[in-house]
Design a protein around this motif. Structure first.
Motif, PDB file in Angstrom:
ATOM      1  N   ARG A 524      12.257 -15.584  22.792  1.00  0.00           N
ATOM      2  CA  ARG A 524      12.615 -16.488  23.868  1.00  0.00           C
ATOM      3  C   ARG A 524      13.864 -15.984  24.587  1.00  0.00           C
ATOM      4  O   ARG A 524      13.940 -16.002  25.829  1.00  0.00           O
ATOM      5  CB  ARG A 524      12.846 -17.881  23.282  1.00  0.00           C
ATOM      6  CG  ARG A 524      12.888 -18.963  24.300  1.00  0.00           C
ATOM      7  CD  ARG A 524      11.557 -19.014  25.065  1.00  0.00           C
ATOM      8  NE  ARG A 524      11.409 -20.284  25.717  1.00  0.00           N
ATOM      9  CZ  ARG A 524      10.975 -21.379  25.129  1.00  0.00           C
ATOM     10  NH1 ARG A 524      10.587 -21.372  23.869  1.00  0.00           N
ATOM     11  NH2 ARG A 524      10.888 -22.500  25.801  1.00  0.00           N
ATOM     12  N   ILE A 528      14.489 -14.893  28.496  1.00  0.00           N
ATOM     13  CA  ILE A 528      15.555 -15.507  29.293  1.00  0.00           C
ATOM     14  C   ILE A 528      16.453 -14.428  29.898  1.00  0.00           C
ATOM     15  O   ILE A 528      16.820 -14.486  31.069  1.00  0.00           O
ATOM     16  CB  ILE A 528      16.371 -16.478  28.409  1.00  0.00           C
ATOM     17  CG1 ILE A 528      15.540 -17.730  28.121  1.00  0.00           C
ATOM     18  CG2 ILE A 528      17.703 -16.843  29.049  1.00  0.00           C
ATOM     19  CD1 ILE A 528      16.063 -18.571  26.980  1.00  0.00           C
ATOM     20  N   PHE A 534      17.566 -17.424  35.105  1.00  0.00           N
ATOM     21  CA  PHE A 534      18.453 -18.008  34.098  1.00  0.00           C
ATOM     22  C   PHE A 534      19.847 -17.376  34.115  1.00  0.00           C
ATOM     23  O   PHE A 534      20.652 -17.634  33.218  1.00  0.00           O
ATOM     24  CB  PHE A 534      17.831 -17.854  32.704  1.00  0.00           C
ATOM     25  CG  PHE A 534      16.515 -18.572  32.556  1.00  0.00           C
ATOM     26  CD1 PHE A 534      16.447 -19.952  32.711  1.00  0.00           C
ATOM     27  CD2 PHE A 534      15.345 -17.882  32.275  1.00  0.00           C
ATOM     28  CE1 PHE A 534      15.233 -20.626  32.581  1.00  0.00           C
ATOM     29  CE2 PHE A 534      14.130 -18.540  32.144  1.00  0.00           C
ATOM     30  CZ  PHE A 534      14.071 -19.918  32.305  1.00  0.00           C
ATOM     31  N   PHE A 537      22.905 -19.677  33.874  1.00  0.00           N
ATOM     32  CA  PHE A 537      22.790 -20.789  32.927  1.00  0.00           C
ATOM     33  C   PHE A 537      23.958 -20.787  31.940  1.00  0.00           C
ATOM     34  O   PHE A 537      24.485 -19.738  31.588  1.00  0.00           O
ATOM     35  CB  PHE A 537      21.457 -20.702  32.161  1.00  0.00           C
ATOM     36  CG  PHE A 537      20.332 -21.417  32.856  1.00  0.00           C
ATOM     37  CD1 PHE A 537      20.093 -21.226  34.213  1.00  0.00           C
ATOM     38  CD2 PHE A 537      19.514 -22.296  32.153  1.00  0.00           C
ATOM     39  CE1 PHE A 537      19.066 -21.893  34.859  1.00  0.00           C
ATOM     40  CE2 PHE A 537      18.484 -22.965  32.799  1.00  0.00           C
ATOM     41  CZ  PHE A 537      18.257 -22.774  34.139  1.00  0.00           C
ATOM     42  N   THR A 570      15.215 -24.535  26.733  1.00  0.00           N
ATOM     43  CA  THR A 570      15.674 -24.210  28.079  1.00  0.00           C
ATOM     44  C   THR A 570      15.788 -25.505  28.886  1.00  0.00           C
ATOM     45  O   THR A 570      14.785 -26.146  29.164  1.00  0.00           O
ATOM     46  CB  THR A 570      14.658 -23.282  28.775  1.00  0.00           C
ATOM     47  OG1 THR A 570      14.273 -22.269  27.858  1.00  0.00           O
ATOM     48  CG2 THR A 570      15.246 -22.672  30.016  1.00  0.00           C
ATOM     49  N   GLY A 572      16.359 -26.569  32.217  1.00  0.00           N
ATOM     50  CA  GLY A 572      16.423 -26.033  33.570  1.00  0.00           C
ATOM     51  C   GLY A 572      17.234 -26.883  34.528  1.00  0.00           C
ATOM     52  O   GLY A 572      17.811 -26.376  35.492  1.00  0.00           O
ATOM     53  N   ILE A 577      21.007 -23.070  28.328  1.00  0.00           N
ATOM     54  CA  ILE A 577      20.200 -22.486  27.267  1.00  0.00           C
ATOM     55  C   ILE A 577      20.698 -23.126  25.974  1.00  0.00           C
ATOM     56  O   ILE A 577      21.915 -23.164  25.731  1.00  0.00           O
ATOM     57  CB  ILE A 577      20.362 -20.952  27.225  1.00  0.00           C
ATOM     58  CG1 ILE A 577      19.945 -20.343  28.556  1.00  0.00           C
ATOM     59  CG2 ILE A 577      19.590 -20.353  26.058  1.00  0.00           C
ATOM     60  CD1 ILE A 577      18.507 -20.600  28.963  1.00  0.00           C
TER      61      ILE A 577
END
Lengths: 612, 612
Positions: A524, A528, A534, A537, A570, A572, A577
């Protein structure tokens, strides 16, 4: 320091009466009785708003003693006014009983009030889960509480319910869409409702439902079972309920700059992934506007008062272990315009709540704290030093009522670690020893000695026992610390890879030797890091609050361990994260002796009994 | 009758301006715009409460335009004052579009207001299910609405959320108890928490969870699946979610006399049966006090206003098909002390909502109505006469915009049946033809002719188009009817067996030839009839509102059919036996074109768009 020396009952009575504050003695009365008694004399919310300098249309009363502040016009009106001093309250690694961080937040504001400062507090709205599960107020304790206590603890002005309604509406939209896409052809979908196929992958639904209780029975469920209506009973799949306060919607409420920012973020929540690996958002489900409609009132911070009449803003989410665990940016912004000293609270220990305050909340708000209070109790220090872990609802082990300077000294390693975290952020730490009647002079002397050697201000504070009068030493230490120039700087640059940021937090804040990822978490993170969507983030860790490590049973400062990250979520909309470390669940459980057994209502007066 | 003849736009403008009421033209503006415009000029809730004669401490403001009435002190203060006239608004069997019963309730109160009467309305709080599923306000329409509209429709003062929290807390307690009883021995249970074993039968759990949305995916679920925590992830069993407004807690809120009665009823809710067939209640789970704690504020009726400034009380539950569907007894009691005319509303047609008003709500309240309004539309009459059934979100079939006196005449059979139901209760019916711009003179003349021949007063009412000024004929007919002596008598004696009562309602109200029971329903009724604990229980039928029969597709007055009762629920707290007729679900579904797609927020003003 003589004014904060333990005052005898007689002396205390004189001090409190001189100050015009009459509250019941906490060594004789439970929190609920103290609050109920003080509520007979509390200010109306109209008086409170006047005192703060709010205009009458900026206050929305909810009954005569609670209200909401319409933040947008206040910030418009006072935008150019310089902010007051900004103080965060954090703590050492707590025992399961909590170490009085909210109590200290309230006590400090009461102390600042006694010193004639214009001041305010911001705390988080309590979740129904602990309120119904574990006896005890999230509104302070003893002579440092906020009131009205029962309404605050039960639904309040409806914000958590609004978050839950917004969140669950996304799940209604998701599950209805999956059913309709399964049942109808592309042509039929288009003709019926003008919808394109989203091709949601049923094995990659990210979001669960929410309920604001501790309810292990809903952790893992199967939904959409045919009950006789064939294809009209939903889409059968695995699902789950999380506690509402852990919802991404709650995180968004905490960090949103205003309603427009909230609306934009709500629309970016990732609900699932499609069969090609692309995110499916609330905007794709055409439900983000309606979700926001539930939140129009929730975006306004709530206003209540301390036992001594200072304003307390309450806004957004608890639970810094499984969520961001910060009172809202909007509440802090408004309060900083209205107060000379504003005290906010970040959840649990400095490893958990303060780290997120520092590297997430302040990143989004652009605000920088002038001081940070680290709350410690002799109880927690003993626990970190080797005494058996106390449990809610059980008798406190005898070890906690007998002097043991050695345990306290050993436990100070944990406190010194948290002082180090605060110093690493460039902020002056003020250690608050939250006094208990069972503490001894030698135990307290040892803590002061070690903390001062580590370069921290230390104040012994008796706000639980004596209210604001007992917190004068703390208030003075905090005003002192606020005069120092803060060199507040982030722990890491947001340009760093997410893996590197996780590593930095694990090593520098938790004291781990490194990080191990599960296969899922690792792949994952790879996705990302390869996806520019991302890039900006933030990192919001999920980790137990009961240890610096990811294992709640390890006390003190655990050494020689590696952080285990099993999953990566995640968010969003919030822009987070969320690595999940250790075996922590987003839905706590209800034990065999929950506090709801003892709660009832006096039907003659409407008063809630047994809550605290 | 000239004053209610269709007024031209120009005349209407003059009339409205003379009366000092300026509202937007509903033939040009949607409901939401009319409400939003009127909200600029609405009274504050403080002014409204003054006008009603409430003392300031009896009103709890929620913002400046909504509030709660603290009913207990008002009823204490005014206990000896005679009640005002009591009017119920019911309807013919509606189409899926609804026939404007709330619109008529509001319009009638606005008409009474124009005639200088002290008057008020009581309506039910809308459920989030239809609000997010089907476009359209549950707060009236056109020039007969209540305001503030958006807040009223989205969470309001929190009552439905409080009901949901109270209900789900019982399920938290039930599922946690089942888990702990499975995991521990009798001795361990007693030692840990002083609890006896309840021996809950997992195949006889009566209660589901609640969520206030239309969510078919949660109709049939499996909970308590082990997600890696072994025996600590709950007790695996089948479960379900119902829509919140169908909760027994909502029924209790509607019929409770006061907080003490509510507390007692909450404690008698049957959650499951034990392995020996005995009921397990919320009191057995020790959760009834905590459930009531969530409802302390919800027990106070809410106050808003019509577009023309009359008070509207809003309290308790919608959904007369699957629930009691009545505004609360507390709201009616308070309003009858404060008004000379109080108009309350019972859900859907007279077979469904009025039957429960008559034989349940008035049984508990001891109140008797002075008149009942039966709302009819030419649209619904055409539908009962043979025109294709209109559907929400679809284009209205052409048949509804062309004159067809024959269909109207044929459809009047349904209206006459409902008039008969009201007359059977001993109350004078007033038929209100809720005018649409497409209605023709001949169609209206036919309805008047047939209703007058059946001994009912008839009024053509243009409140949607003209507000209170359009409802004067209706207001006059109602005041007239209230002068007649009401001979209100129950349909059946509560001494009759439950089976006989069901048969009486089926034959005399629904027009069935008899009742057929499933094996389960029959054996359940046998148990109930043999158990003296259920002797004083009331009958609360669950049946579709879209037909007099249990089959929603049968229009007009279906003949030659028998009522099929598939299940019988036991609401121990409300004191209801609840037979479920036909294939009706307590959890509605979300269709492929739900209204949440079009809802959004204007983030500059906080206004909700697209809701109505």
């Amino acid at each position: 320091m003589s004014r904060s020396d333990r005052c005898s009952l007689r002396e205390r009575k004189v001090v409190l009466e001189e100050a015009g504050i009459k509250t019941l003695d906490p060594t004789k009365y439970p929190d609920g009785d103290i609050a109920m008694d003080a509520e007979k004399r509390m200010k109306t919310v109209y008086e409170l708003a006047d005192q703060m300098g709010l205009e009458s249309r900026e206050l929305l009363p909810y009954g005569h003693y609670m209200g909401k502040i319409d933040a947008a016009p206040v910030l418009n009106r006072l935008g150019k006014k310089p902010d007051g001093k900004y103080i965060d309250v954090t703590a050492i690694t707590p025992t399961p009983l909590g170490e009085g961080k909210s109590t200290t937040t309230i006590g400090l504001v009461q102390g600042l009030g006694r010193r004639g400062k214009r001041c305010s507090a911001a705390i988080r709205q309590p979740s129904g889960g602990p309120t119904m599960g574990i006896k005890g107020s999230a509104a302070g304790g003893g002579r440092s509480q906020c009131i009205p206590l029962s309404q605050y603890s039960l639904g309040f002005t409806g914000d958590i319910n609004a978050v839950q309604n917004a969140h669950n509406l996304a799940m209604v939209a998701l599950t209805a869409r999956m059913q309709h896409e399964r049942n109808y052809s592309d042509e039929k979908l288009l003709a019926m409702s003008g919808m394109d196929r989203l091709n949601i992958d049923p094995t990659r639904v990210e979001m669960g439902w929410t309920m604001d209780y501790c309810c292990q029975a809903l952790r893992n469920i199967i939904i959409g079972i045919d009950g006789g209506n064939g294809s009209r009973d939903g889409y059968m799949m695995r699902s789950r309920f999380d506690i509402t306060v852990s919802s991404e919607v709650m995180a968004i409420l905490a960090i949103a700059a205003d309603l427009a920012d909230l609306r934009a973020r709500i629309g970016r929540i990732i609900v699932a992934f499609d069969k090609f690996g692309n995110p499916v958002t609330t905007s794709d489900l055409e439900v983000a506007g309606a979700m926001t409609a539930w939140l129009v009132e929730a975006v306004k911070p709530n206003l209540i008062q301390t036992l001594e009449g200072q304003p307390v803003l309450v806004h957004a989410g608890p639970f810094a272990n499984i969520a961001i665990g910060q009172s809202s940016i909007i509440a802090d912004r408004v309060a900083l315009k209205l107060s000379d000293y504003h005290v906010t609270e970040s959840g649990f220990g400095a490893d958990v709540g303060y780290e997120k305050f520092w590297n997430l909340k302040c990143h989004y708000s652009g605000l920088a704290p002038d001081a940070a209070v680290v709350v410690a109790t002799i109880r927690a220090l003993k626990c970190h030093g080797g005494a058996p872990v106390p449990r809610p609802g059980k008798k406190l082990p005898d070890e906690y009522t007998r002097e043991n300077v050695e345990w306290v000294e050993k436990g100070c390693a944990n406190l010194l670690h948290h002082i180090g975290v605060v110093k690493k952020s460039g902020v002056s730490p003020v250690v608050c020893i939250n006094a208990f009647v069972s503490d001894t002079k030698d135990e307290i002397r040892k803590v002061k000695e070690l903390c001062e050697a580590a370069g921290a201000r230390v104040a012994l504070s008796r706000h639980w026992e004596c209210g604001g009068e007992g917190a004068l030493e703390l208030a003075d230490a905090v005003t002192d610390a606020c005069e120092e120039k803060s060199r507040f700087t982030p722990l890491y640059s947001w340009d760093m890879s997410m893996r590197k940021r996780i590593e930095t937090v694990a090593r520098e804040i938790y004291g781990a030797d490194g990080v191990d990822y599960s296969f899922e978490a690792s792949s994952r993170l790879k996705q990302i890091e390869n996806d520019p969507a991302f890039a900006d983030f933030g990192l919001c860790m999920v980790k137990t609050h009961l240890s610096l490590s990811d294992n709640p049973s390890l006390k003190g400062v655990p050494k020689g361990w590696r952080l285990k990250v099993g999953d990566v979520l995640t968010y969003g909309g919030a822009g987070f994260i969320v690595p999940v470390a250790g075996s922590i669940s987003l839905m706590p459980g209800t034990g065999s002796n929950p506090s709801y057994r003892r709660i009832d209502v006096d039907t003659a007066t409407g008063r809630v009994k047994g809550l605290f």
